[in-house]
Design a protein around this motif. Structure first.
Motif, PDB file in Angstrom:
ATOM      1  N   GLY A  10      66.811 -41.050 -12.580  1.00 50.51           N
ATOM      2  CA  GLY A  10      65.675 -41.930 -12.865  1.00 50.51           C
ATOM      3  C   GLY A  10      65.598 -43.116 -11.917  1.00 50.51           C
ATOM      4  O   GLY A  10      64.661 -43.913 -11.975  1.00 50.51           O
ATOM      5  N   GLU A  13      62.396 -43.081  -9.784  1.00 52.15           N
ATOM      6  CA  GLU A  13      61.229 -43.551 -10.523  1.00 52.15           C
ATOM      7  C   GLU A  13      61.233 -45.082 -10.606  1.00 52.15           C
ATOM      8  O   GLU A  13      60.199 -45.736 -10.411  1.00 52.15           O
ATOM      9  N   LEU A  17      58.429 -47.499  -9.108  1.00 51.09           N
ATOM     10  CA  LEU A  17      57.725 -48.432  -9.999  1.00 51.09           C
ATOM     11  C   LEU A  17      58.068 -49.890  -9.660  1.00 51.09           C
ATOM     12  O   LEU A  17      57.591 -50.803 -10.320  1.00 51.09           O
ATOM     13  N   ALA A  19      61.027 -51.408  -9.833  1.00 53.12           N
ATOM     14  CA  ALA A  19      61.928 -52.038 -10.796  1.00 53.12           C
ATOM     15  C   ALA A  19      63.362 -52.133 -10.287  1.00 53.12           C
ATOM     16  O   ALA A  19      64.270 -52.436 -11.058  1.00 53.12           O
ATOM     17  N   CYS A  20      63.554 -51.861  -8.989  1.00 51.78           N
ATOM     18  CA  CYS A  20      64.910 -51.929  -8.442  1.00 51.78           C
ATOM     19  C   CYS A  20      65.166 -53.288  -7.815  1.00 51.78           C
ATOM     20  O   CYS A  20      64.267 -53.879  -7.220  1.00 51.78           O
ATOM     21  N   MET A  52      47.627 -41.911 -10.016  1.00 52.12           N
ATOM     22  CA  MET A  52      47.395 -42.858 -11.113  1.00 52.12           C
ATOM     23  C   MET A  52      46.490 -43.990 -10.629  1.00 52.12           C
ATOM     24  O   MET A  52      45.559 -44.405 -11.330  1.00 52.12           O
ATOM     25  N   ALA A  55      43.078 -42.752 -10.299  1.00 50.84           N
ATOM     26  CA  ALA A  55      42.489 -42.587 -11.629  1.00 50.84           C
ATOM     27  C   ALA A  55      42.031 -43.946 -12.165  1.00 50.84           C
ATOM     28  O   ALA A  55      41.045 -44.036 -12.889  1.00 50.84           O
ATOM     29  N   GLY A  56      42.747 -44.965 -11.795  1.00 51.65           N
ATOM     30  CA  GLY A  56      42.402 -46.316 -12.282  1.00 51.65           C
ATOM     31  C   GLY A  56      41.674 -47.137 -11.246  1.00 51.65           C
ATOM     32  O   GLY A  56      41.614 -48.360 -11.353  1.00 51.65           O
TER      33      GLY A  56
ATOM     34  N   VAL B 117      43.359 -45.334 -15.682  1.00 51.57           N
ATOM     35  CA  VAL B 117      44.750 -45.735 -15.910  1.00 51.57           C
ATOM     36  C   VAL B 117      45.013 -45.940 -17.385  1.00 51.57           C
ATOM     37  O   VAL B 117      46.009 -45.482 -17.930  1.00 51.57           O
ATOM     38  N   ILE B 132      56.331 -48.403 -17.935  1.00 49.48           N
ATOM     39  CA  ILE B 132      55.504 -48.361 -16.724  1.00 49.48           C
ATOM     40  C   ILE B 132      54.685 -49.645 -16.593  1.00 49.48           C
ATOM     41  O   ILE B 132      54.593 -50.248 -15.521  1.00 49.48           O
ATOM     42  N   ALA B 135      57.144 -52.562 -15.739  1.00 47.70           N
ATOM     43  CA  ALA B 135      57.754 -52.449 -14.418  1.00 47.70           C
ATOM     44  C   ALA B 135      56.689 -52.524 -13.319  1.00 47.70           C
ATOM     45  O   ALA B 135      56.748 -53.391 -12.439  1.00 47.70           O
ATOM     46  N   TYR B 136      55.709 -51.651 -13.425  1.00 48.08           N
ATOM     47  CA  TYR B 136      54.762 -51.520 -12.316  1.00 48.08           C
ATOM     48  C   TYR B 136      53.717 -52.635 -12.290  1.00 48.08           C
ATOM     49  O   TYR B 136      53.364 -53.127 -11.233  1.00 48.08           O
ATOM     50  N   PHE B 137      53.221 -53.004 -13.467  1.00 46.44           N
ATOM     51  CA  PHE B 137      52.128 -53.984 -13.493  1.00 46.44           C
ATOM     52  C   PHE B 137      52.589 -55.406 -13.798  1.00 46.44           C
ATOM     53  O   PHE B 137      51.833 -56.353 -13.649  1.00 46.44           O
ATOM     54  N   TYR B 140      58.718 -56.270 -13.797  1.00 42.76           N
ATOM     55  CA  TYR B 140      60.068 -56.337 -14.386  1.00 42.76           C
ATOM     56  C   TYR B 140      61.025 -55.434 -13.615  1.00 42.76           C
ATOM     57  O   TYR B 140      60.650 -54.351 -13.191  1.00 42.76           O
ATOM     58  N   THR B 141      62.282 -55.889 -13.451  1.00 37.69           N
ATOM     59  CA  THR B 141      63.318 -55.013 -12.895  1.00 37.69           C
ATOM     60  C   THR B 141      63.957 -54.246 -14.053  1.00 37.69           C
ATOM     61  O   THR B 141      63.748 -54.592 -15.221  1.00 37.69           O
ATOM     62  N   GLN B 142      64.736 -53.238 -13.685  1.00 42.90           N
ATOM     63  CA  GLN B 142      65.430 -52.450 -14.732  1.00 42.90           C
ATOM     64  C   GLN B 142      66.297 -53.347 -15.609  1.00 42.90           C
ATOM     65  O   GLN B 142      66.340 -53.196 -16.829  1.00 42.90           O
ATOM     66  N   LEU B 145      64.251 -55.263 -17.960  1.00 44.19           N
ATOM     67  CA  LEU B 145      63.749 -54.384 -19.024  1.00 44.19           C
ATOM     68  C   LEU B 145      64.847 -54.118 -20.053  1.00 44.19           C
ATOM     69  O   LEU B 145      64.586 -54.088 -21.256  1.00 44.19           O
ATOM     70  N   MET B 160      62.178 -43.859 -17.721  1.00 37.04           N
ATOM     71  CA  MET B 160      61.245 -44.004 -16.604  1.00 37.04           C
ATOM     72  C   MET B 160      60.954 -42.640 -15.987  1.00 37.04           C
ATOM     73  O   MET B 160      59.813 -42.323 -15.652  1.00 37.04           O
ATOM     74  N   ARG B 161      62.026 -41.872 -15.834  1.00 36.52           N
ATOM     75  CA  ARG B 161      61.848 -40.534 -15.254  1.00 36.52           C
ATOM     76  C   ARG B 161      60.976 -39.675 -16.156  1.00 36.52           C
ATOM     77  O   ARG B 161      60.031 -39.026 -15.700  1.00 36.52           O
ATOM     78  N   MET B 164      57.316 -40.748 -16.008  1.00 40.31           N
ATOM     79  CA  MET B 164      56.624 -40.322 -14.798  1.00 40.31           C
ATOM     80  C   MET B 164      56.338 -38.817 -14.811  1.00 40.31           C
ATOM     81  O   MET B 164      55.340 -38.362 -14.263  1.00 40.31           O
ATOM     82  N   LEU B 167      53.409 -38.294 -17.067  1.00 35.02           N
ATOM     83  CA  LEU B 167      52.260 -38.786 -16.315  1.00 35.02           C
ATOM     84  C   LEU B 167      51.788 -37.753 -15.295  1.00 35.02           C
ATOM     85  O   LEU B 167      50.592 -37.526 -15.117  1.00 35.02           O
TER      86      LEU B 167
END
Lengths: 261, 186
Positions: A10, A13, A17, A19-20, A52, A55-56, B117, B132, B135-137, B140-142, B145, B160-161, B164, B167
């Motif tokens: 994961g 992902e 995203l 988040a790393c 995505m 789509a958005g 979306v 998602i 994190a994405y919008f 936030y980092t892992q 979270l 997360m995996r 996705m 999705l």
């Protein structure tokens, strides 16, 4: 941990995203560069994110495109112009010093020139003053000469020859012009030699047999041989005597004599 | 434009390349930015900042490392998330309690795209959707979270995996593809 486990953990992902943390990002990028399977899996995740996003998708206002292209065009011109000022600001210390030096030199030059100008102006004023003085002096001399000439030309003027007494060694003769009408007397000094050291020539008028001083003869001005001397109305004769320096109240050594009329 | 032409154009800072990228990716990136900042006017300014950055950083794009979209969405997302972390934005968010997306009504009347979306994410189970979104919008980092949601780091990653992957299935459905095709035509 093998590659497959890594893909399934994961972390890819999380990376996609955003988040790393930086260490994890570097690790994912290293793994993706090293293992094609990791890269493929990561690309697939990004492809999903792209879908995505599409789509958005929200169409921005139509005017925004022009605004953005204009902002980029402006940034381009700024970028092109930037090198010049940046090199100028880099070289600014020397540049600034030269500028300061130049301004200082200019200041010194201005002060020097203005003092020179002031001096020149003052000299010019002085010269003008001298010229005016000279002119007025010449005017005076001219007037004096003219009045003397007028006196000489006047029929009322009588010429008196003052000649050395008999027995004296002097050979000179002086002409004295006597004008009772205008009450003026002129003495022509052209031939009178300077008096011996410590002595002065003195002019006398003889009135009723009594000598009356007309003053010590000043011989400085050879350019003006005609000397205005005091007018003595009842003069019967005029005499020149040699006197101690500064003159006497009575003649000591009469040298020459001339009878009026 | 081919991939090579795009890379060449980007590294030269070519205006036509930027215009092409805007035409093809502008709306997708605007959607991301809008979803992050939830403010139309701010999103417009940030889209401008994004494209100026894309133009400026064009020569650093490496097609071997990342796809064009991956690179651009990262710039757009970072630009927008940075904006939400600015003092002014936080102040405004406090005074503005409404959490809804700010769309202009006339755009909302006929615009199938912006539903995308939400709909796709809305079909996800909350436990996936929130990951998602945060994190994405929200950036936030892992680790953040893990603390925020009170779940172990390992679980954050596996969810997360899973999120996705779900999705991916949803996105491959014809409806979404239809919207995408419709959009690319528009």
């Amino acid at each position: 941990m093998n590659v497959e486990q890594y893909i399934q953990s994961g972390i890819l992902e999380a990376y996609a995203l955003g988040a790393c943390n930086t260490a994890e990002q570097a690790e994912v990028e290293r793994m993706a560069a090293a293992y094609p399977e990791v890269k493929t899996a990561l690309d697939a995740i990004f492809a999903d994110l792209e879908k995505m996003a599409f789509a958005g998708a929200v169409p921005p206002p139509p005017a925004l495109k022009d605004r953005i292209m204009e902002a980029i065009a402006q940034a381009q011109t700024v970028g092109q112009e930037q090198p010049a000022p940046s090199t100028a600001s880099k070289g600014s210390p020397l540049w600034l010093w030269l500028m300061a030096l130049f301004i200082l030199a200019q200041g010194v030059l201005v002060i020097y020139l203005s003092t020179q100008l002031f001096k020149a102006k003052r000299q010019m004023t002085e010269t003008e003053q001298r010229m005016a003085d000279c002119e007025s002096r010449q005017q005076q001399q001219l007037q004096a000469a003219q009045s003397q000439l007028a006196l000489l030309a006047d029929p009322a003027t009588r010429l008196v020859r003052i000649s050395p007494l008999s027995g004296r060694s002097e050979t000179w003769q002086l002409a004295l012009y006597h004008n009772p009408t205008n009450a003026k007397t002129l003495l022509h000094l052209a031939t009178l030699p300077p008096a011996p050291a410590g002595k002065d020539w003195q002019l006398w008028a003889i009135v009723n047999g009594v000598p009356q001083s007309m003053g010590v003869i000043a011989l400085q001005n050879q350019a003006q041989p005609l000397l205005n001397v005091p007018f003595v109305a009842q003069a019967e004769a005029f005499a020149i005597s040699l006197e101690p320096a500064g003159g006497s109240t009575l003649p000591t050594e009469v040298v020459a004599l001339g009878k009026a009329g | 434009m081919t991939q090579d032409q795009l890379i060449q154009g980007l590294s030269n800072g070519d205006n036509k390349t930027i215009a092409w990228l805007y035409d093809h990716y502008g709306a997708a990136l605007f959607g991301i930015i809008l979803r992050i900042v939830k403010d139309q006017e701010l999103a417009e300014n940030l889209l401008q900042d994004t494209f100026v950055k894309i133009w400026k950083a064009g020569s650093t794009f490496d097609g071997q490392k990342a796809s064009l979209f991956a690179w651009m969405q990262r710039i757009a997302r970072n630009t927008a998330i940075d904006a939400t972390r600015s003092a002014i934005f936080k102040q405004r968010a406090e005074t503005d309690q409404s959490d809804v997306l700010v769309y202009k009504p006339e755009e909302a009347a006929f615009n199938p795209d912006h539903i995308g979306v939400r709909d796709v994410l809305g079909q996800l189970d909350d436990k996936y959707r929130i990951l998602i979104e945060k994190a994405y919008f929200e950036g936030y980092t892992q680790q953040e979270l893990e603390q925020e949601l009170g779940i172990p780091l390992g679980t954050v990653k596996t969810r997360m995996r899973q999120a996705m992957q779900i999705l991916r299935q949803l996105l491959s459905e014809t409806a979404v593809l239809g919207w995408w095709i419709l959009f690319t035509y528009l």
